[in-house]
Write a protein that holds these residues in place. Structure first.
Motif, PDB file in Angstrom:
ATOM      1  N   THR A   1      50.211  54.017  19.056  1.00  0.00           N
ATOM      2  CA  THR A   1      49.267  52.965  19.456  1.00  0.00           C
ATOM      3  C   THR A   1      49.849  51.581  19.190  1.00  0.00           C
ATOM      4  O   THR A   1      49.813  50.709  20.068  1.00  0.00           O
ATOM      5  CB  THR A   1      47.925  53.126  18.710  1.00  0.00           C
ATOM      6  OG1 THR A   1      47.377  54.401  19.050  1.00  0.00           O
ATOM      7  CG2 THR A   1      46.944  52.037  19.084  1.00  0.00           C
TER       8      THR A   1
ATOM      9  N   VAL B   1      45.404  53.565  24.105  1.00  0.00           N
ATOM     10  CA  VAL B   1      44.194  54.336  23.827  1.00  0.00           C
ATOM     11  C   VAL B   1      44.387  55.801  24.224  1.00  0.00           C
ATOM     12  O   VAL B   1      44.044  56.710  23.472  1.00  0.00           O
ATOM     13  CB  VAL B   1      42.988  53.729  24.574  1.00  0.00           C
ATOM     14  CG1 VAL B   1      41.745  54.581  24.411  1.00  0.00           C
ATOM     15  CG2 VAL B   1      42.751  52.302  24.118  1.00  0.00           C
ATOM     16  N   ARG B   2      44.948  56.000  25.415  1.00  0.00           N
ATOM     17  CA  ARG B   2      45.104  57.373  25.913  1.00  0.00           C
ATOM     18  C   ARG B   2      46.215  57.423  26.947  1.00  0.00           C
ATOM     19  O   ARG B   2      46.223  56.660  27.904  1.00  0.00           O
ATOM     20  CB  ARG B   2      43.796  57.835  26.543  1.00  0.00           C
ATOM     21  CG  ARG B   2      43.841  59.244  27.067  1.00  0.00           C
ATOM     22  CD  ARG B   2      42.492  59.655  27.651  1.00  0.00           C
ATOM     23  NE  ARG B   2      42.549  60.975  28.206  1.00  0.00           N
ATOM     24  CZ  ARG B   2      42.973  61.261  29.438  1.00  0.00           C
ATOM     25  NH1 ARG B   2      43.360  60.315  30.234  1.00  0.00           N
ATOM     26  NH2 ARG B   2      42.986  62.508  29.863  1.00  0.00           N
ATOM     27  N   GLU B   3      47.115  58.349  26.766  1.00  0.00           N
ATOM     28  CA  GLU B   3      48.174  58.547  27.758  1.00  0.00           C
ATOM     29  C   GLU B   3      47.726  59.609  28.746  1.00  0.00           C
ATOM     30  O   GLU B   3      47.336  60.708  28.345  1.00  0.00           O
ATOM     31  CB  GLU B   3      49.482  58.984  27.086  1.00  0.00           C
ATOM     32  CG  GLU B   3      50.608  59.133  28.078  1.00  0.00           C
ATOM     33  CD  GLU B   3      51.966  59.202  27.415  1.00  0.00           C
ATOM     34  OE1 GLU B   3      52.917  59.522  28.134  1.00  0.00           O
ATOM     35  OE2 GLU B   3      52.076  58.942  26.219  1.00  0.00           O
TER      36      GLU B   3
END
Length: 177
Positions: A2, A47-49
């Motif tokens: 992150t 936040v999100r891959e």
């Protein structure tokens, strides 16, 4: 991961912010638009891959274009902090993220580099239609030179894209998460 992704986003955003302080029409250059896309996308990637590496591959290919085409196009130098961030630091960070940090590059498909041409092509259509004249080396009025340089940029972008696909599939070095 992150903090790393937020660092990439901060580098891109800082380059755009500094360019905006320098130029009134900063938003008409591909360099600034690509860095803006990296800044926004990397906040999301922090936040999100997503499962697909398509976004990171596309961002990496366009940032390689930004980095590799800047100096030969004779549009400036790297003495200004915004220019250094936008044309060297951020492209380097995005490339490092693609090659060393991300975990899903093996999911790239052979046709992904072809789809990565859409955003630069849309920019080119806007560039010509709006007569942006941001780049002296890309003057549509000089049609022969313009087409030759576009062919070179297209070749560079496709070569970068296919090299990224190959590197993603053969990657052996990966930083721990």
């Amino acid at each position: 991961m992150t903090l790393w992704r937020l660092t990439v986003a901060a580098s891109a955003a800082t380059g755009v912010w500094l360019a905006a302080q320098q130029y009134d029409v900063w938003w008409t250059a591909l360099s600034q638009l690509a860095n803006l896309a990296v800044a926004a996308s990397y906040v999301g990637l922090a936040v999100r891959e997503p499962r697909s590496p398509w976004l990171r591959g596309g961002l990496t290919s366009v940032m390689l274009l930004v980095a590799l085409a800047y100096l030969p196009m004779a549009n400036g130098n790297l003495l200004e902090p915004w220019s250094l961030l936008e044309h060297v630091v951020t492209p380097g960070l995005v490339l490092a993220d693609f090659l060393l940090v991300g975990a899903n590059q093996g999911g790239l498909r052979w046709w992904h580099p072809l789809t990565w041409l859409v955003a630069p092509a849309a920019y080119l259509v806007w560039y010509v239609a709006a007569d942006l004249a941001v780049y002296d080396a890309l003057d549509p009025a000089a049609s022969g030179v313009f087409l030759a340089r576009l062919s070179l940029l297209l070749t560079l972008l496709l070569a970068a894209g296919f090299a990224l696909c190959l590197a993603g599939r053969r990657r052996v070095l990966r930083l721990p998460a």
